[in-house]
Design a protein around this motif. Structure first.
Motif, short mmCIF file in Angstrom:
data_model
loop_
_atom_site.label_atom_id
_atom_site.label_comp_id
_atom_site.label_asym_id
_atom_site.label_seq_id
_atom_site.Cartn_x
_atom_site.Cartn_y
_atom_site.Cartn_z
N ILE A 4 0.92 -1.40 -0.05
CA ILE A 4 -0.32 0.38 -0.12
C ILE A 4 0.86 1.08 0.00
O ILE A 4 1.83 1.83 0.93
CB ILE A 4 -0.51 -0.28 1.56
CG1 ILE A 4 -1.83 -1.01 1.07
CG2 ILE A 4 -1.71 1.40 1.30
CD1 ILE A 4 -2.98 -1.72 2.28
N VAL A 5 0.53 2.16 -1.02
CA VAL A 5 1.19 3.61 -0.66
C VAL A 5 0.08 4.53 -0.68
O VAL A 5 -0.89 4.36 -1.01
CB VAL A 5 1.49 4.20 -2.26
CG1 VAL A 5 2.21 5.67 -2.41
CG2 VAL A 5 2.70 2.83 -3.04
N GLN A 6 0.84 5.35 0.63
CA GLN A 6 -0.09 6.48 1.19
C GLN A 6 0.87 7.64 1.06
O GLN A 6 1.50 7.84 1.38
CB GLN A 6 -0.44 5.94 3.29
CG GLN A 6 -0.74 4.84 2.84
CD GLN A 6 -1.03 4.96 4.42
OE1 GLN A 6 -0.33 4.97 5.57
NE2 GLN A 6 -2.00 3.26 5.03
N LYS A 7 -0.67 8.75 0.11
CA LYS A 7 0.27 9.79 0.77
C LYS A 7 -0.85 10.62 1.49
O LYS A 7 -1.67 10.15 1.61
CB LYS A 7 -0.60 10.15 -1.01
CG LYS A 7 0.42 11.72 -1.07
CD LYS A 7 -0.99 13.22 -0.20
CE LYS A 7 0.02 14.40 -1.12
NZ LYS A 7 -1.58 15.12 -1.15
N TYR A 8 0.05 11.58 2.62
CA TYR A 8 -0.43 12.40 3.50
C TYR A 8 -0.19 13.27 2.82
O TYR A 8 1.27 13.96 2.95
CB TYR A 8 0.32 12.18 4.83
CG TYR A 8 -0.47 11.07 5.32
CD1 TYR A 8 -1.33 10.83 5.86
CD2 TYR A 8 0.42 9.67 5.38
CE1 TYR A 8 -1.98 9.53 6.75
CE2 TYR A 8 0.17 8.50 5.48
CZ TYR A 8 -1.08 8.13 6.30
OH TYR A 8 -1.67 7.21 6.66
N GLY A 9 -0.97 14.92 2.87
CA GLY A 9 -0.97 16.49 3.22
C GLY A 9 -0.43 16.69 4.19
O GLY A 9 -0.11 16.58 4.96
N GLY A 10 0.04 18.53 3.26
CA GLY A 10 0.07 19.17 4.53
C GLY A 10 -0.48 19.32 5.42
O GLY A 10 -0.26 19.14 6.94
N ALA A 23 1.71 8.87 12.06
CA ALA A 23 2.84 7.51 12.34
C ALA A 23 1.71 6.45 12.76
O ALA A 23 1.76 5.30 12.16
CB ALA A 23 3.52 8.02 12.81
N LYS A 24 0.60 6.75 13.25
CA LYS A 24 -0.32 5.51 14.57
C LYS A 24 -0.44 4.92 12.76
O LYS A 24 -0.96 3.49 12.94
CB LYS A 24 -1.12 6.45 15.22
CG LYS A 24 -0.39 6.08 16.97
CD LYS A 24 -1.91 6.30 17.59
CE LYS A 24 -1.34 6.41 18.86
NZ LYS A 24 -2.20 7.79 19.22
N ARG A 25 -1.44 5.34 12.04
CA ARG A 25 -2.07 4.88 11.57
C ARG A 25 -1.51 4.36 10.50
O ARG A 25 -1.54 3.21 10.40
CB ARG A 25 -2.58 6.10 10.60
CG ARG A 25 -3.05 5.92 9.58
CD ARG A 25 -4.67 7.69 9.13
NE ARG A 25 -5.60 6.62 8.13
CZ ARG A 25 -7.04 6.51 8.46
NH1 ARG A 25 -7.59 7.46 9.67
NH2 ARG A 25 -7.62 5.65 8.12
N ARG A 30 0.45 -1.43 8.73
CA ARG A 30 2.11 -1.95 8.81
C ARG A 30 1.70 -3.42 9.34
O ARG A 30 1.59 -4.53 8.96
CB ARG A 30 2.94 -1.13 9.06
CG ARG A 30 4.62 -2.51 9.74
CD ARG A 30 4.86 -3.04 8.10
NE ARG A 30 6.06 -3.11 8.33
CZ ARG A 30 5.89 -4.43 7.92
NH1 ARG A 30 5.09 -5.14 7.03
NH2 ARG A 30 6.87 -5.63 7.44
N LYS A 31 0.83 -2.97 10.81
CA LYS A 31 0.36 -4.02 11.75
C LYS A 31 -0.50 -4.86 11.10
O LYS A 31 0.24 -6.50 11.50
CB LYS A 31 0.33 -3.56 12.92
CG LYS A 31 0.79 -3.33 13.84
CD LYS A 31 1.26 -3.37 14.99
CE LYS A 31 0.74 -1.95 16.41
NZ LYS A 31 0.34 -1.84 17.22
N ALA A 32 -1.41 -4.61 10.07
CA ALA A 32 -2.62 -5.91 9.35
C ALA A 32 -2.01 -6.05 8.29
O ALA A 32 -2.45 -6.86 7.90
CB ALA A 32 -3.33 -4.70 8.76
N GLY A 33 -0.28 -6.09 8.68
CA GLY A 33 -0.08 -6.89 7.78
C GLY A 33 0.60 -6.71 5.76
O GLY A 33 1.21 -7.35 5.01
#
Ligand code: ASP
Ligand code: MG
Length: 427
Positions: A4-10, A23-25, A30-33
């Motif tokens: 999964i690629v995730q993009k976080y905006g400003g 970071a938690k998200r 990651r923990k979901a495998g």
């Protein structure tokens, strides 16, 4: 295991608190495998602030140095995000655009991606780490210099990484719940769209919807990357932007019923130029638009009137970004005698509204309904243009928000509830 690629905006990483939340998200994903690669924008309005600063020291900042400056914004957020993840006990490594293999051409401020060689990102994943990549930036091999992809370019970074790594999905995290039928800041009863084709999304983005960078949508469409636009402020599903294998089928080949209209977009960044009294003979439009083309301006709508029988003269109007109007006016004035037109008019108080939907292809009543809604609100239409899946109109700038609301209502797009905007200044 998925990638999964995730993009976080400003606005998702505007301060230490939100960086920790993101970071938690990421760690949860990651923990979901899943393997996770993150593209991140600069914190909050950092890019705008750096730009302001640059203009304080130089009216026209040197493009190479400006890119050097602006890319610092993403360096800050990527490093902080990696630290926050490590602090949660997970391995993370941050990479600049060039370290991540985002190879671009040499155009400072508007570079295009020419190759993606994410060897180090891949390595991080193999080692079980989460890779954090600075959005919006790249590297040119010829000059050896750092480049930027243009404002909002982090979306494109994410999509390019997703394509190169064959990710299962590219999640774009933003400050609203997904793609809406209109900008919720303008139309409070805008409704979230669950699924939309990349073709419709392209039209919405081109018409001024700012949720996704248009180049990112184009890139995703060309490379078959499925996008999931959602918010980082809750766990709700957002909007899937997909490239249907066949009309009416989704990516699983299942029949989906397309809504007739997907949304309304508005744009206040354009101006209108009218060339008055153009001789209505072959070659004049070519002459005019050759002059315009030489300035490099991006023309959008063009309208030519029927010529007045008595005079054999016609008017030609077109819209273009406000910032490009002055150079076009100058270029046309220089050639006035040559082309033989009478005068030029410049109008920067226009607004553009576009109604987009695949269902328009087969539905002739759409224009009638649109024009009726505007008429009933007393809004005058100055220009009209259409494509297979879009109708655009130009009105006075100060009526455009009202226009968006009445059209949204007329097409039955209003949701019962008011849409939530979680953050962001809309800047
Ligand atoms: N930080 C850059 C900008 O504000 C890139 C981005 O946010 O996508 O334009
Ligand atoms: Mg930004």
């Amino acid at each position: 295991m998925s990638l999964i690629v995730q993009k976080y905006g400003g606005s998702s990483v505007s301060n230490a608190e939100s960086i920790k939340r993101v970071a938690k998200r990421i760690v949860e994903t990651r923990k979901a495998g899943n393997d996770v690669v993150v593209a991140v924008s600069a914190m909050g309005d950092t890019t705008d602030e750096l730009l302001d600063l640059a203009h304080e020291v130089a009216p026209i900042p040197a493009p190479r140095e400006l890119d050097m400056l602006l890319t610092a914004g993403e360096r800050i957020s990527m490093a902080l995000l990696a630290m926050a993840i490590k602090n949660l006990g997970h391995e993370a490594r941050s990479y600049t655009g060039s370290q991540a293999g985002m190879i671009t051409d040499a155009r400072h401020g508007a570079a295009r991606i020419v190759d993606v060689t994410p060897g180090r990102v891949q390595e991080a994943l193999t080692d079980g780490a989460i890779a954090i990549v600075a959005g919006f930036q790249g590297f040119n091999r010829g000059t050896g210099d750092i480049t930027t992809l243009g404002r909002g370019g982090s979306d494109t970074t994410a999509v390019a990484l997703a394509a190169a790594l064959h990710a299962d999905v590219c999640e774009i995290y933003t400050d609203v719940d997904g793609i809406f039928t209109a900008d919720p800041r303008v139309v409070p009863h805008a409704r979230k769209i669950d699924r939309i084709t990349s073709e419709e999304m392209l039209e919405l983005a081109a018409a001024g919807s700012k949720v996704l960078h248009i180049r990112a949508v184009e890139y995703a469409r060309r490379h078959g990357v499925t996008l999931h636009v959602r918010t980082s402020f809750n766990g709700n599903l957002g909007t899937i932007v997909y490239n249907p294998a066949a009309p009416g089928l989704d990516e699983n080949g299942e029949a989906v019923e397309e809504p007739i209209i997907s949304g309304v977009a508005i744009d206040l960044s354009e101006a209108k130029i009218t060339v008055v009294g153009v001789p209505d003979i072959p070659g004049k439009a070519a002459q005019i638009f050759n002059i315009v083309a030489k300035t490099g301006a991006n023309i959008d709508m063009i309208v030519q009137n029927v010529s007045a029988a008595a005079t054999g003269l016609t008017d030609i109007s077109f819209t273009l970004p406000k910032s490009e109007a002055q150079s076009v006016l100058t270029a046309l004035t220089v050639e006035k005698e040559q082309v033989g037109f009478q005068s030029l008019q410049h109008d920067d108080q226009i607004g553009k509204l576009a109604l987009v939907g695949a269902g328009m292809r087969t539905n002739s009543g759409v224009s009638a309904k649109l024009f009726t809604a505007l008429f009933e609100a007393g809004i005058n239409i100055e220009m009209i243009s259409t494509s297979e899946i879009r109708i655009s109109v130009v009105t006075r700038a100060d009526t455009i928000h009202e226009a968006a609301r009445v059209v949204h209502t007329a097409f039955g797009l209003d949701a019962e509830d008011v849409a939530v905007v979680y953050a962001g200044t809309g800047r």
